[in-house]
Each structure stands twice: as structure tokens, then as C-alpha cells.
Design a protein around this motif. Structure first.
Motif, PDB file in Angstrom:
ATOM      1  N   GLY A  97      36.736  38.090  77.559  1.00  0.00           N
ATOM      2  CA  GLY A  97      38.134  38.491  77.503  1.00  0.00           C
ATOM      3  C   GLY A  97      39.009  37.623  76.623  1.00  0.00           C
ATOM      4  O   GLY A  97      40.217  37.855  76.506  1.00  0.00           O
ATOM      5  N   HIS A  98      38.411  36.626  75.967  1.00  0.00           N
ATOM      6  CA  HIS A  98      39.232  35.710  75.183  1.00  0.00           C
ATOM      7  C   HIS A  98      39.655  36.293  73.840  1.00  0.00           C
ATOM      8  O   HIS A  98      40.574  35.763  73.203  1.00  0.00           O
ATOM      9  N   PHE A  99      38.992  37.362  73.423  1.00  0.00           N
ATOM     10  CA  PHE A  99      39.462  37.965  72.178  1.00  0.00           C
ATOM     11  C   PHE A  99      40.782  38.690  72.401  1.00  0.00           C
ATOM     12  O   PHE A  99      41.612  38.800  71.503  1.00  0.00           O
ATOM     13  N   ASP A 100      40.996  39.201  73.619  1.00  0.00           N
ATOM     14  CA  ASP A 100      42.300  39.779  73.936  1.00  0.00           C
ATOM     15  C   ASP A 100      43.382  38.716  73.856  1.00  0.00           C
ATOM     16  O   ASP A 100      44.489  38.971  73.367  1.00  0.00           O
ATOM     17  N   VAL A 101      43.057  37.508  74.329  1.00  0.00           N
ATOM     18  CA  VAL A 101      44.016  36.402  74.264  1.00  0.00           C
ATOM     19  C   VAL A 101      44.321  36.057  72.812  1.00  0.00           C
ATOM     20  O   VAL A 101      45.483  35.850  72.433  1.00  0.00           O
ATOM     21  N   LEU A 102      43.278  35.994  71.992  1.00  0.00           N
ATOM     22  CA  LEU A 102      43.460  35.682  70.576  1.00  0.00           C
ATOM     23  C   LEU A 102      44.306  36.748  69.897  1.00  0.00           C
ATOM     24  O   LEU A 102      45.192  36.440  69.087  1.00  0.00           O
ATOM     25  N   ARG A 103      44.038  37.988  70.234  1.00  0.00           N
ATOM     26  CA  ARG A 103      44.789  39.100  69.665  1.00  0.00           C
ATOM     27  C   ARG A 103      46.274  38.976  69.984  1.00  0.00           C
ATOM     28  O   ARG A 103      47.146  39.132  69.119  1.00  0.00           O
ATOM     29  N   ARG A 104      46.565  38.645  71.239  1.00  0.00           N
ATOM     30  CA  ARG A 104      47.961  38.488  71.645  1.00  0.00           C
ATOM     31  C   ARG A 104      48.597  37.280  70.964  1.00  0.00           C
ATOM     32  O   ARG A 104      49.779  37.287  70.629  1.00  0.00           O
ATOM     33  N   SER A 105      47.796  36.240  70.748  1.00  0.00           N
ATOM     34  CA  SER A 105      48.316  35.038  70.102  1.00  0.00           C
ATOM     35  C   SER A 105      48.712  35.321  68.662  1.00  0.00           C
ATOM     36  O   SER A 105      49.771  34.878  68.196  1.00  0.00           O
ATOM     37  N   PHE A 106      47.879  36.064  67.950  1.00  0.00           N
ATOM     38  CA  PHE A 106      48.219  36.432  66.573  1.00  0.00           C
ATOM     39  C   PHE A 106      49.466  37.308  66.545  1.00  0.00           C
ATOM     40  O   PHE A 106      50.308  37.192  65.656  1.00  0.00           O
ATOM     41  N   ALA A 107      49.573  38.195  67.530  1.00  0.00           N
ATOM     42  CA  ALA A 107      50.766  39.032  67.602  1.00  0.00           C
ATOM     43  C   ALA A 107      51.998  38.179  67.861  1.00  0.00           C
ATOM     44  O   ALA A 107      53.115  38.537  67.473  1.00  0.00           O
ATOM     45  N   VAL A 115      51.248  41.390  58.128  1.00  0.00           N
ATOM     46  CA  VAL A 115      51.190  39.926  58.080  1.00  0.00           C
ATOM     47  C   VAL A 115      49.877  39.433  58.669  1.00  0.00           C
ATOM     48  O   VAL A 115      49.249  38.499  58.153  1.00  0.00           O
ATOM     49  N   GLN A 116      49.445  40.051  59.764  1.00  0.00           N
ATOM     50  CA  GLN A 116      48.175  39.677  60.384  1.00  0.00           C
ATOM     51  C   GLN A 116      47.011  39.888  59.419  1.00  0.00           C
ATOM     52  O   GLN A 116      46.072  39.080  59.364  1.00  0.00           O
ATOM     53  N   ALA A 117      47.066  40.963  58.641  1.00  0.00           N
ATOM     54  CA  ALA A 117      45.996  41.234  57.672  1.00  0.00           C
ATOM     55  C   ALA A 117      45.922  40.118  56.637  1.00  0.00           C
ATOM     56  O   ALA A 117      44.827  39.693  56.238  1.00  0.00           O
ATOM     57  N   ILE A 118      47.082  39.642  56.187  1.00  0.00           N
ATOM     58  CA  ILE A 118      47.101  38.552  55.204  1.00  0.00           C
ATOM     59  C   ILE A 118      46.534  37.279  55.806  1.00  0.00           C
ATOM     60  O   ILE A 118      45.696  36.594  55.204  1.00  0.00           O
ATOM     61  N   PHE A 122      42.700  37.373  54.432  1.00  0.00           N
ATOM     62  CA  PHE A 122      42.788  36.553  53.221  1.00  0.00           C
ATOM     63  C   PHE A 122      42.699  35.058  53.517  1.00  0.00           C
ATOM     64  O   PHE A 122      41.785  34.382  53.052  1.00  0.00           O
ATOM     65  N   CYS A 123      43.619  34.529  54.334  1.00  0.00           N
ATOM     66  CA  CYS A 123      43.655  33.078  54.557  1.00  0.00           C
ATOM     67  C   CYS A 123      42.455  32.584  55.368  1.00  0.00           C
ATOM     68  O   CYS A 123      41.730  31.685  54.931  1.00  0.00           O
TER      69      CYS A 123
END
Length: 550
Positions: A97-107, A115-118, A122-123
Motif C-alpha cells: 500500500g505504500h505506492f498509494d502513499v507515494l502517489r498522494r505525496s507527489f500530488a 508537473v508530475q510527468a515532468i 524527466f527528472c
């Protein structure tokens, strides 16, 4: 012993090149026009390359088959070894379930997916390219984008398109170092020259990424982020490759550009926030983030506990730390003791001049392989995320099952590449193009593009055509440094249409069998970027931009 012949058809390089190109034409027509599954297209093209090698080039059947087996082995190790372990690490984060946490963190950094795509494609992709290369950025960033809610086809296109400008300095500048070895020129000088070409490309890549995400609205609403990212990456890549360290060019550029984007979005956000309409990620290799959109929005507004956020980022921090440690001189040297180099059993070939063909030698780098280091990162991830051994084994098994068609594709494509290389088909194409005289400055990047499109590796393309570029430059009065660098800079653009990378991207986003659709999405961009690099190289070969050549 097989002796390569470069003009087997009527002793004509032109006619021989037409036939030598048939396996590639078959592959791209089956993929891009007929939209066949990549594993079927690759196997058919492999058979065609064997027929050309045996019938036209006179390569013995046994030698042809052995060349194919060596290529297939190389396709599995180190290339698939990297991809399998990278997606396994991702699957464990999904299972906990930690990818959900990561997803929310990026959001939380920016809810805007442009912006997330960049930031991710890319980075972060550039950082992975710098540390590992060989398909790792495509595998990892594609699944990260999927987990953030991007449509699968769009996620694949973004990951492949972003994996361009950083490629020449990937895996701690392995392509540049290889180019220096095969040409006899200083890798520092060659790296400096590439560092005066690919930064121009990197300025435009983030703009293309936001266009892929949201078309003209993406350009109009998020151009400040794209420009800041591209320009800072370009400046950092140029400065590092020319004045600091060629191997560190992408490491520094990726961190500088990511930092610049994060700082910018703290004080500025797009006027309209773009998301994929609340899309939910599909299941990838045995389970993926499946949080309902409404719950996702609610959880973003109420951030996760700091401890859980740290654990969500832990696998990727572990990957970075492991790769950095393994690049430290003494440690890298110690790990290198587990590297074994040997001639492929039974395969004997010499080139047209009677010299040894380098590709008949196989290198088994057990500990220095990025795949092994990714496996180590996976084992450490098990500890960081408290994943039990049975759960980790199940995740690994589902990963292998999910990648079964990608495994066939990559091994078939590398088998095709080795058959074409060792029989002389690829060199025939390159030698024919090298006879173009002054026009060669225009064709030089295309040669590198073809090499990477076939092999999936800028390193392999430089190995194939680096010396040829220098020889052609000497005959046509062009700068050997410029032409050798053009091979690598043009080669980075072949990466996105390489069947092996298409297969990796398709497997990562759950689109097995739709590699042709992904190919069609990125083909226009590879042609556009290639045209730009060709124009740049031509101008650098004339008085207009000759001052850029060191």
C-alpha cells in the motif's frame, strides 16, 4: 570461422544495404503498420535476419544460430535482469500500500499531472538513467505514472519520450566511455561535445511531455515549469560534462532540474489543475494502486503520517543509495572481481579486415550489473517495508508471469541485433551511409539512431558505429570528434522506438501486445527530435556553429 563480407550482393554496398535493411523494415512494419504483438513481430524479424545472414552473407547455419543465442542471452542478462527486479520492487510497494502513499505525496508537491510527468518521467527518470540505464528508467517511471493515475498508453509514451536527452550520459556515462574506447579519442572530449548537443534537446523535451499529457492546454498553462526544468537541466548537463565530470553529468543535471521545479511550484501553480479525470491505475503484475478517486482526493487533503511517507519513498532512496555506493571506486573495483568475460562457445567470426569481432565476447558482470544492484535494493526494500519472504516471492513470481511476453520480445530483438551485427548486415548499412561524402554530417546522427533502434542501447550503437563515424569523418574532411559525438546524440533518440524498450514499457503499464500502438504514439517525436539533431550537427560542421566543437 566466419569472415564478414560487407558487399555480398553483386559486390555493391547499395544493393547489399537494401537487402540488409529488410529485417528492420519487417520489424517496424509489423509493429507500426500492422500493429502485431511485439513478441511475434520480433520472432518473425529474427527469422528474416537469419535467412539474410545465411542466404546472402553466406554465414554458416551453426554460426548464425550461435550469434542469435548470444544475443538472446545478452537480452536476458543484463537487460531483462534489470527490468524484472525493478518491477519487482514496484510490486512490493504496491502490495504493502505504500505506492498509494507515494502517489498522494507527489500530488502534495503538485496535484497537476503535467508537473508530475515532468518530475517523474524527466527528472527522476534522468537520475535513474544516470545511475543504472539499460531500460531501468522506462520500467520504473512508467509504473510510477500509472500509480499516479495516468492512462497506460500515455504513461508509456511519457516514459519513452523522456528517456532521450539523458541517455548519452546514462549508467555513469557508459556510452561515452565506450565511444572513447572504440574510437581512440578522449572520452572527456567526446563527452564535452555531446554536452554541447543533447542539452539543446533537453530544453524541448519537458515541453513535449506536457503536450503529450494535455496538448496545447499543457503548453499554455504549464510552460513555465517545462522551460525551467529543461533550461536548468541543459545548463547543468553542459557545465558538468564540459568542466566537472562526464560521468556525473546526468546525476547533477537531474537533481538541479528537480530542485528548480520543486522550488518553482512552491510559489507558482498552473491556473488550472489537470488530472486524468480521476482515472484509477490498472493492475500491474499482480496488483497495483487501486484507491478510489474520491478516497484519493480526501487523503491528499489529509496527508499521511510522516513515517509512512518516508517508508513510501524508501525503496527509491534505497535504489539511489545502492547505485551510488556501487559506483564508488574501491567498491566498484571489488565488485568487478565477479565479472567474467569469455568468447561465446562455438562462435567464431572476424570482420572484413580479418580483425576480431568484439560482439562474439560475452561479459557476465554478476555484481556490477544494475540488475543485481536492483535485486539488492529489493531485498533492502523487503526490510524497509516489512514484506515477508512468502509475499516477496509471490510478487516476484507474478512479475515473471506478467513479463513473459516482454521477455520473449527482448531476447528475440537482441538475438536479431547480434545476427545482424556478426553477419555484417549492420556494418553494411553503416558503411554505405558513410560513403555519402559531405552529406555525411546530416546522416551521422541517423546512423546512431538506427544503431540504438536495433539494439536498444546507445552503448551498443557507439560500439557498432563509433569507429566507422571517425573513419568517415577523416575521408570527408569533417571533425572526427563531432561525428563520433553525433552518433551518440542521434542514438539517444532511437531509444524510444527500440522494440526492446517498447516491450519494457508495454509490460510495465499492462499493455502487452499493444507495442505497435505505443510505437505510433512516439514515432513522430523521435523523427522530429532526430531532424533537430541532424540540423544542429550540420550547422556544427560548418562555420555557423563550428565554434561549438572542442
Amino acid at each position: 570461422m566466419y569472415h564478414q563480407v560487407l558487399d555480398p550482393l553483386a559486390h555493391s554496398l547499395g544493393w547489399s544495404s537494401l537487402v540488409a535493411a529488410i529485417p528492420l523494415l519487417v520489424l517496424f512494419v509489423l509493429l507500426g503498420v500492422l500493429r502485431w504483438a511485439a513478441w511475434i513481430a520480433s520472432l518473425i524479424s529474427l527469422v528474416v535476419s537469419l535467412v539474410v545472414a545465411i542466404w546472402l552473407y553466406g554465414m554458416p547455419v551453426g554460426q548464425s544460430l550461435l550469434a542469435g543465442t548470444e544475443g538472446a542471452a545478452f537480452g536476458f542478462f543484463p537487460i531483462l535482469w534489470i527490468v524484472i527486479n525493478a518491477i519487482w520492487v514496484y510490486n512490493m510497494t504496491v502490495a504493502t500500500g505504500h505506492f498509494d502513499v507515494l502517489r498522494r505525496s507527489f500530488a502534495g508537491v503538485s496535484p497537476d499531472q503535467r508537473v508530475q510527468a515532468i518530475l517523474i518521467a524527466f527528472c527522476f527518470g534522468a537520475l535513474l538513467e544516470a545511475l543504472a540505464g539499460f531500460g531501468t528508467p522506462v520500467a520504473v517511471t512508467a509504473v510510477m505514472l500509472i500509480a499516479l493515475g495516468f492512462a497506460p498508453l500515455k504513461a508509456a509514451a511519457l516514459a519513452l519520450t523522456a528517456n532521450t536527452a539523458p541517455v548519452a550520459f546514462g549508467a555513469m556515462a557508459t556510452p561515452i566511455i565506450t565511444l572513447g574506447a572504440v574510437t581512440g579519442h578522449s572520452s572527456d572530449v567526446l563527452g564535452a561535445m555531446v554536452g554541447r548537443q543533447t542539452p539543446v534537446l533537453s530544453v524541448f523535451v519537458p515541453l513535449v511531455l506536457v503536450f503529450i499529457v494535455d496538448r496545447k492546454h499543457g503548453i499554455r498553462q504549464t510552460w513555465p515549469v517545462a522551460v525551467v526544468c529543461g533550461v536548468t537541466f541543459a545548463i547543468a548537463q553542459y557545465v558538468t560534462s564540459n568542466f566537472i565530470s562526464v560521468p556525473l553529468a546526468d546525476v547533477i543535471a537531474s537533481l538541479v532540474s528537480a530542485g528548480a521545479v520543486v522550488l518553482l511550484v512552491r510559489v507558482w501553480q498552473p491556473s488550472v489543475t489537470y488530472t486524468e479525470g480521476g482515472s484509477t491505475p490498472p493492475v500491474i503484475a499482480g496488483g497495483a494502486a487501486d484507491e478510489p478517486p474520491a478516497d484519493f482526493v480526501r487523503r491528499v487533503e489529509h496527508p499521511d503520517a510522516p513515517r509512512e511517507v518516508v517508508r513510501a519513498y524508501a525503496p527509491y532512496l534505497i535504489v539511489i543509495i545502492v547505485f551510488v555506493i556501487c559506483q564508488i571506486g574501491p567498491i566498484k573495483s571489488w565488485l568487478g572481481h565477479a565479472t567474467y568475460t569469455f568468447a561465446w562457445p562455438g562462435l567464431h567470426a572476424v570482420n572484413a579486415k580479418g580483425g576480431k569481432v568484439g560482439s562474439v565476447t560475452f561479459t557476465l558482470n554478476l555484481l556490477t550489473s544494475p540488475g543485481t544492484q536492483m535485486l539488492i535494493a529489493g531485498l533492502l526494500t523487503m526490510i524497509a517495508l516489512s514484506v515477508s519472504i512468502p509475499k516477496a516471492v509471490r510478487a516476484y513470481g507474478s512479475t515473471l508471469y506478467r513479463l513473459r511476453f516482454a521477455i520473449v520480445t527482448v531476447m528475440a530483438v537482441l538475438a536479431l541485433a547480434y545476427v545482424m551485427n556478426i553477419s555484417g548486415q549492420t556494418i553494411t548499412l553503416g558503411t554505405w551511409m558513410a560513403g555519402a561524402g559531405g552529406v555525411f554530417a546530416l546522416l551521422s546522427p541517423i546512423l546512431g539512431w538506427i544503431g540504438t533502434a536495433v539494439t536498444g542501447s546507445d552503448t551498443s550503437s557507439n560500439s557498432l558505429f563509433g569507429a566507422l563515424q571517425v573513419t568517415a569523418a577523416a575521408k570527408t574532411g569533417l571533425s572526427p570528434t563531432l561525428m563520433a559525438a553525433a552518433n551518440s546524440s542521434g542514438g539517444v533518440l532511437g531509444k524510444m522506438i527500440s522494440p526492446q524498450n517498447l516491450a519494457i514499457a508495454a509490460a510495465a503499464v499492462g499493455l502487452d501486445g499493444r507495442e505497435g500502438d505505443i510505437f505510433r504514439r512516439v514515432f513522430g517525436w523521435t523523427v522530429l527530435f532526430l531532424a533537430g539533431i541532424c540540423i544542429l550537427v550540420v550547422l556544427q560542421s560548418t562555420s555557423v556553429l563550428s565554434w561549438m566543437v572542442p
